[in-house]
Design an enzyme around this catalytic site. Structure first.
Site, PDB file in Angstrom:
ATOM      1  N   LYS A   1      40.073  28.910  33.639  1.00  0.00           N
ATOM      2  CA  LYS A   1      39.910  29.415  35.009  1.00  0.00           C
ATOM      3  C   LYS A   1      38.767  28.682  35.697  1.00  0.00           C
ATOM      4  CE  LYS A   1      41.863  33.918  33.967  1.00  0.00           C
ATOM      5  NZ  LYS A   1      41.646  35.219  33.348  1.00  0.00           N
TER       6      LYS A   1
ATOM      7  N   ASP B   1      42.127  40.170  40.979  1.00  0.00           N
ATOM      8  CA  ASP B   1      43.138  40.558  39.985  1.00  0.00           C
ATOM      9  C   ASP B   1      44.082  41.621  40.548  1.00  0.00           C
ATOM     10  OD1 ASP B   1      43.381  39.286  37.569  1.00  0.00           O
ATOM     11  OD2 ASP B   1      41.770  40.407  36.583  1.00  0.00           O
TER      12      ASP B   1
ATOM     13  N   GLN C   1      37.227  39.721  32.752  1.00  0.00           N
ATOM     14  CA  GLN C   1      38.256  39.408  31.753  1.00  0.00           C
ATOM     15  C   GLN C   1      38.506  40.616  30.850  1.00  0.00           C
ATOM     16  OE1 GLN C   1      39.913  36.311  31.539  1.00  0.00           O
ATOM     17  NE2 GLN C   1      41.181  37.357  30.023  1.00  0.00           N
TER      18      GLN C   1
END
Ligand code: NDP
Length: 292
Positions: free
Chosen positions: A53, A120, A97
């Site tokens: 990422k 997200d 995460q």
């Protein structure tokens, strides 16, 4: 002939579009989108995801902020970092995460993220907006699946879509997006009766289960479009492992009209959509139009 949907190539095109948009934001508005990724602990798979990422964020011309915290980090310490990132104007997107260590309440952390920076799309307010048909930031994996479908099919309207899996991060948002695209949607799960029969009704079959090669060719309607979200590591020859999906690619590719491979299907789309969402959040923070 079955079409093998090339997620790697489609993701590369999306990343290129992101890079062009980032360049024009920088040149025309002096705005550099920034993505903060927070990793708690040392899970090897998560470390790889976070590294990728970060690399792709920088490659698109954006700022990447990586925060690596010890596995023993407390919930209070993580919340403090989230609050700090919420108030940092250089940070437009925040991703924590998952999974988080047991001592931390995942829901508390996700819902502490500023919803406008929740790239997200897991914050309750973004979940609610998607469910009520007014999406803002949409979860990256289902968004990536929708882009693959739109590139593969002329029209999704009226199609029978079956989503196998009802998780908050894949199955449920996937179903909301398909419904918004006017599909007739069935969500299947571990208690579904006659799962093969349910799958055989699908014009669009999404596999998000986490069980290696569970969906075989005899579960698939001839000509259906099959999107395999699963990422499973199985033993291969000579003590090595390899990645497979939830779909048995060999048998399904003999029946389906189109199918995504694993790797090289949904996986690359997830990160590309994260970059896209970060640009969306940056535009929104500066009241600039966004269309991608
Ligand atoms: P979860 O474990 O959270 O959810 C799995 C779902 O599958 C559950 O709803 C479960 O049903 C259902 N299920 C489990 N076993 C069966 C079965 N035998 N028959 C029917 N349904 C079943 O997984 P995620 O949604 O997080 O992830 C799914 C897969 O996608 C995993 O392989 C994961 O690694 C992968 N993934 C890939 C991403 C990518 O970028 N490509 C991103 C995110 C995930 P129930 O609710 O009844 O328990």
């Amino acid at each position: 002939m079955t079409d093998i949907i090339d997620g790697k190539a489609i993701a590369a095109v999306l990343r290129e579009k992101v890079a062009v948009e980032v360049a024009s934001l920088r040149d025309d508005h002096d705005l550099v989108p920034g993505l903060a990724v927070v990793l708690v602990g040392e899970d090897p798979a998560s470390q790889v995801y976070v590294r990728n990422k970060g690399k792709q964020t920088v490659a698109c011309g954006m700022q990447s902020f990586e925060h690596k915290l010890a596995p023993t980090t407390s919930e209070a310490e993580l919340l403090q970092l989230v609050h700090q990132l919420n108030s940092d104007p250089a940070v437009h997107g925040i991703l924590v995460q998952l999974p988080l260590p047991d001592q931390i309440d995942t829901h508390a952390v996700i819902n502490a993220i500023d919803p406008a920076k929740d790239v997200d799309g897991f914050h309750l307010s973004n979940v609610g907006l998607l469910a009520t048909g007014t999406p803002r930031l949409v979860p990256c994996t289902p968004l990536g699946c929708m882009i693959l479908l739109q590139q593969t099919m002329e029209d999704l309207s009226g199609k029978q879509a079956v989503v196998v899996g009802r998780s908050n991060i894949v199955g449920k948002p996937m179903a909301s997006l398909l419904l918004a695209a006017h599909c007739t949607v069935t969500i299947a799960h571990s208690r579904t009766q006659d799962l093969p029969g349910v799958c055989r009704n699908a014009d669009i079959l999404i596999a998000a289960v986490g069980r290696s090669q569970m969906i075989t060719g005899d579960w698939v309607k001839p000509g259906a479009v099959v999107i395999d979200v699963g990422i499973n590591r199985i033993d291969a020859q000579e003590g090595k492992t390899r990645l497979v999906g939830d779909v048995d690619f060999d048998s399904v590719s003999k029946v389906a009209g189109a199918v995504t491979p694993v790797p090289g299907g949904v996986g690359p789309m997830t990160i590309a959509c994260l970059l896209r969402n970060t640009v969306q959040a940056a535009c929104s923070a500066s009241s600039l139009p966004f269309s991608m």
